[in-house]
Design a protein around this motif. Structure first.
Motif, PDB file in Angstrom:
ATOM      1  N   GLU A 150       0.831  -1.209   0.000  1.00 30.29           N
ATOM      2  CA  GLU A 150       0.000   0.000   0.000  1.00 30.29           C
ATOM      3  C   GLU A 150       0.864   1.257   0.000  1.00 30.29           C
ATOM      4  O   GLU A 150       0.537   2.241  -0.660  1.00 30.29           O
ATOM      5  N   LYS A 151       1.998   1.223   0.683  1.00 32.97           N
ATOM      6  CA  LYS A 151       2.918   2.366   0.674  1.00 32.97           C
ATOM      7  C   LYS A 151       3.543   2.527  -0.703  1.00 32.97           C
ATOM      8  O   LYS A 151       3.672   3.641  -1.217  1.00 32.97           O
ATOM      9  N   GLU A 152       3.925   1.399  -1.299  1.00 37.49           N
ATOM     10  CA  GLU A 152       4.489   1.434  -2.651  1.00 37.49           C
ATOM     11  C   GLU A 152       3.446   1.953  -3.646  1.00 37.49           C
ATOM     12  O   GLU A 152       3.771   2.701  -4.561  1.00 37.49           O
ATOM     13  N   PHE A 153       2.176   1.561  -3.457  1.00 41.41           N
ATOM     14  CA  PHE A 153       1.083   2.019  -4.309  1.00 41.41           C
ATOM     15  C   PHE A 153       0.994   3.542  -4.289  1.00 41.41           C
ATOM     16  O   PHE A 153       0.942   4.194  -5.340  1.00 41.41           O
ATOM     17  N   PHE A 154       0.978   4.135  -3.093  1.00 41.08           N
ATOM     18  CA  PHE A 154       0.873   5.591  -2.989  1.00 41.08           C
ATOM     19  C   PHE A 154       2.100   6.280  -3.589  1.00 41.08           C
ATOM     20  O   PHE A 154       1.979   7.328  -4.221  1.00 41.08           O
ATOM     21  N   HIS A 155       3.260   5.685  -3.386  1.00 42.17           N
ATOM     22  CA  HIS A 155       4.479   6.259  -3.970  1.00 42.17           C
ATOM     23  C   HIS A 155       4.393   6.255  -5.495  1.00 42.17           C
ATOM     24  O   HIS A 155       4.678   7.266  -6.149  1.00 42.17           O
ATOM     25  N   GLU A 156       3.997   5.130  -6.083  1.00 46.21           N
ATOM     26  CA  GLU A 156       3.891   5.013  -7.541  1.00 46.21           C
ATOM     27  C   GLU A 156       2.802   5.939  -8.083  1.00 46.21           C
ATOM     28  O   GLU A 156       2.958   6.551  -9.138  1.00 46.21           O
ATOM     29  N   TRP A 157       1.686   6.022  -7.371  1.00 41.50           N
ATOM     30  CA  TRP A 157       0.596   6.901  -7.774  1.00 41.50           C
ATOM     31  C   TRP A 157       1.092   8.341  -7.867  1.00 41.50           C
ATOM     32  O   TRP A 157       0.844   9.053  -8.837  1.00 41.50           O
ATOM     33  N   GLY A 158       1.818   8.800  -6.858  1.00 37.97           N
ATOM     34  CA  GLY A 158       2.359  10.149  -6.871  1.00 37.97           C
ATOM     35  C   GLY A 158       3.350  10.366  -7.999  1.00 37.97           C
ATOM     36  O   GLY A 158       3.345  11.406  -8.669  1.00 37.97           O
ATOM     37  N   LYS A 159       4.197   9.376  -8.238  1.00 37.74           N
ATOM     38  CA  LYS A 159       5.200   9.493  -9.292  1.00 37.74           C
ATOM     39  C   LYS A 159       4.539   9.572 -10.667  1.00 37.74           C
ATOM     40  O   LYS A 159       4.910  10.411 -11.495  1.00 37.74           O
ATOM     41  N   ILE A 160       3.532   8.741 -10.899  1.00 35.15           N
ATOM     42  CA  ILE A 160       2.810   8.758 -12.180  1.00 35.15           C
ATOM     43  C   ILE A 160       2.061  10.080 -12.346  1.00 35.15           C
ATOM     44  O   ILE A 160       2.042  10.679 -13.423  1.00 35.15           O
ATOM     45  N   ALA A 161       1.452  10.559 -11.261  1.00 34.85           N
ATOM     46  CA  ALA A 161       0.712  11.827 -11.312  1.00 34.85           C
ATOM     47  C   ALA A 161       1.637  12.982 -11.669  1.00 34.85           C
ATOM     48  O   ALA A 161       1.295  13.827 -12.501  1.00 34.85           O
ATOM     49  N   HIS A 162       2.816  13.010 -11.059  1.00 30.37           N
ATOM     50  CA  HIS A 162       3.777  14.069 -11.389  1.00 30.37           C
ATOM     51  C   HIS A 162       4.213  13.980 -12.846  1.00 30.37           C
ATOM     52  O   HIS A 162       4.321  14.989 -13.541  1.00 30.37           O
ATOM     53  N   LEU A 222      -4.830   6.770 -13.078  1.00 32.88           N
ATOM     54  CA  LEU A 222      -3.549   6.766 -12.384  1.00 32.88           C
ATOM     55  C   LEU A 222      -3.523   5.706 -11.295  1.00 32.88           C
ATOM     56  O   LEU A 222      -2.521   5.018 -11.110  1.00 32.88           O
ATOM     57  N   MET A 223      -4.631   5.578 -10.590  1.00 36.17           N
ATOM     58  CA  MET A 223      -4.719   4.558  -9.548  1.00 36.17           C
ATOM     59  C   MET A 223      -4.599   3.164 -10.153  1.00 36.17           C
ATOM     60  O   MET A 223      -3.950   2.287  -9.580  1.00 36.17           O
ATOM     61  N   GLY A 224      -5.216   2.965 -11.324  1.00 33.95           N
ATOM     62  CA  GLY A 224      -5.120   1.679 -12.003  1.00 33.95           C
ATOM     63  C   GLY A 224      -3.698   1.365 -12.420  1.00 33.95           C
ATOM     64  O   GLY A 224      -3.223   0.226 -12.268  1.00 33.95           O
ATOM     65  N   ALA A 281      -0.945   2.572 -11.011  1.00 36.00           N
ATOM     66  CA  ALA A 281      -0.174   2.327  -9.793  1.00 36.00           C
ATOM     67  C   ALA A 281      -0.480   0.946  -9.225  1.00 36.00           C
ATOM     68  O   ALA A 281       0.426   0.239  -8.767  1.00 36.00           O
ATOM     69  N   ALA A 282      -1.745   0.534  -9.274  1.00 33.43           N
ATOM     70  CA  ALA A 282      -2.122  -0.792  -8.790  1.00 33.43           C
ATOM     71  C   ALA A 282      -1.452  -1.880  -9.625  1.00 33.43           C
ATOM     72  O   ALA A 282      -0.959  -2.882  -9.092  1.00 33.43           O
ATOM     73  N   ALA A 283      -1.417  -1.683 -10.932  1.00 30.02           N
ATOM     74  CA  ALA A 283      -0.749  -2.655 -11.800  1.00 30.02           C
ATOM     75  C   ALA A 283       0.745  -2.705 -11.502  1.00 30.02           C
ATOM     76  O   ALA A 283       1.356  -3.783 -11.526  1.00 30.02           O
ATOM     77  N   LYS A 284       1.332  -1.563 -11.198  1.00 32.28           N
ATOM     78  CA  LYS A 284       2.769  -1.495 -10.911  1.00 32.28           C
ATOM     79  C   LYS A 284       3.129  -2.306  -9.672  1.00 32.28           C
ATOM     80  O   LYS A 284       4.190  -2.910  -9.609  1.00 32.28           O
ATOM     81  N   VAL A 285       2.234  -2.340  -8.670  1.00 32.48           N
ATOM     82  CA  VAL A 285       2.510  -3.102  -7.447  1.00 32.48           C
ATOM     83  C   VAL A 285       1.891  -4.495  -7.496  1.00 32.48           C
ATOM     84  O   VAL A 285       1.800  -5.171  -6.479  1.00 32.48           O
ATOM     85  N   SER A 286       1.445  -4.915  -8.674  1.00 31.92           N
ATOM     86  CA  SER A 286       0.902  -6.267  -8.917  1.00 31.92           C
ATOM     87  C   SER A 286      -0.409  -6.529  -8.205  1.00 31.92           C
ATOM     88  O   SER A 286      -0.677  -7.644  -7.756  1.00 31.92           O
ATOM     89  N   TRP A 287      -1.247  -5.517  -8.078  1.00 29.55           N
ATOM     90  CA  TRP A 287      -2.583  -5.707  -7.536  1.00 29.55           C
ATOM     91  C   TRP A 287      -3.558  -5.958  -8.672  1.00 29.55           C
ATOM     92  O   TRP A 287      -3.374  -5.472  -9.789  1.00 29.55           O
ATOM     93  N   THR A 288      -4.615  -6.674  -8.372  1.00 28.20           N
ATOM     94  CA  THR A 288      -5.702  -6.839  -9.331  1.00 28.20           C
ATOM     95  C   THR A 288      -6.911  -6.084  -8.784  1.00 28.20           C
ATOM     96  O   THR A 288      -7.080  -5.961  -7.573  1.00 28.20           O
ATOM     97  N   VAL A 289      -7.738  -5.602  -9.685  1.00 29.92           N
ATOM     98  CA  VAL A 289      -8.910  -4.820  -9.289  1.00 29.92           C
ATOM     99  C   VAL A 289     -10.137  -5.701  -9.431  1.00 29.92           C
ATOM    100  O   VAL A 289     -10.390  -6.257 -10.498  1.00 29.92           O
ATOM    101  N   ALA A 290     -10.900  -5.837  -8.349  1.00 29.86           N
ATOM    102  CA  ALA A 290     -12.127  -6.629  -8.379  1.00 29.86           C
ATOM    103  C   ALA A 290     -13.245  -5.809  -9.002  1.00 29.86           C
ATOM    104  O   ALA A 290     -13.333  -4.597  -8.805  1.00 29.86           O
ATOM    105  N   ARG A 291     -14.106  -6.448  -9.757  1.00 29.10           N
ATOM    106  CA  ARG A 291     -15.194  -5.737 -10.432  1.00 29.10           C
ATOM    107  C   ARG A 291     -16.443  -5.606  -9.558  1.00 29.10           C
ATOM    108  O   ARG A 291     -17.316  -4.816  -9.876  1.00 29.10           O
ATOM    109  N   GLU A 292     -16.534  -6.355  -8.484  1.00 27.25           N
ATOM    110  CA  GLU A 292     -17.718  -6.288  -7.635  1.00 27.25           C
ATOM    111  C   GLU A 292     -17.823  -4.911  -6.988  1.00 27.25           C
ATOM    112  O   GLU A 292     -16.841  -4.354  -6.530  1.00 27.25           O
TER     113      GLU A 292
END
Length: 102
Positions: free
Chosen positions: A8-20, A34-36, A38-49
């Motif tokens: 989650e910390k890495e997610f916020f860091h990547e999100w900020g870097k991509i936003a800049h 941007l959140m998507g 960043a989530a992909a960068k930290v290997s998260w998957t997004v649930a559709r529910e």
């Protein structure tokens, strides 16, 4: 989103870097993409529910939102705020020149 062993910390860091990065290239859009990224960068998957209920709430909020006429002072505050953030992003970009400019 929940704690995930530090991701989650890495997610916020990547999100900020991509936003800049996008702001430096004058791309100003919603944070969802941007959140998507960043989530992909930290290997998260997004649930559709649950997205349909979220979309219905968003549409309701947009329907009830009425933009007010801004006074000159408010317009100037927004403009100065925008340029402050843009120049701050440029200074941050100078710390990592190879990422932002090459």
């Amino acid at each position: 989103m929940a704690r995930d062993g530090g991701k989650e910390k890495e997610f916020f860091h990547e999100w900020g870097k991509i936003a800049h990065f996008l702001e430096m290239n004058r791309i100003h859009s919603g944070d969802g993409n941007l959140m998507g990224l960043a989530a992909a960068k930290v290997s998260w998957t997004v649930a559709r529910e649950g997205w349909e209920q979220l979309n219905q709430v968003r549409q309701h909020l947009n329907a009830s939102y009425q933009e007010e006429e801004l006074r000159l002072v408010e317009k100037m505050k927004r403009r100065f705020g925008y340029h402050y953030r843009l120049n701050r992003a440029r200074l941050i970009a100078l710390r990592n020149v190879s990422f932002f400019y090459f």
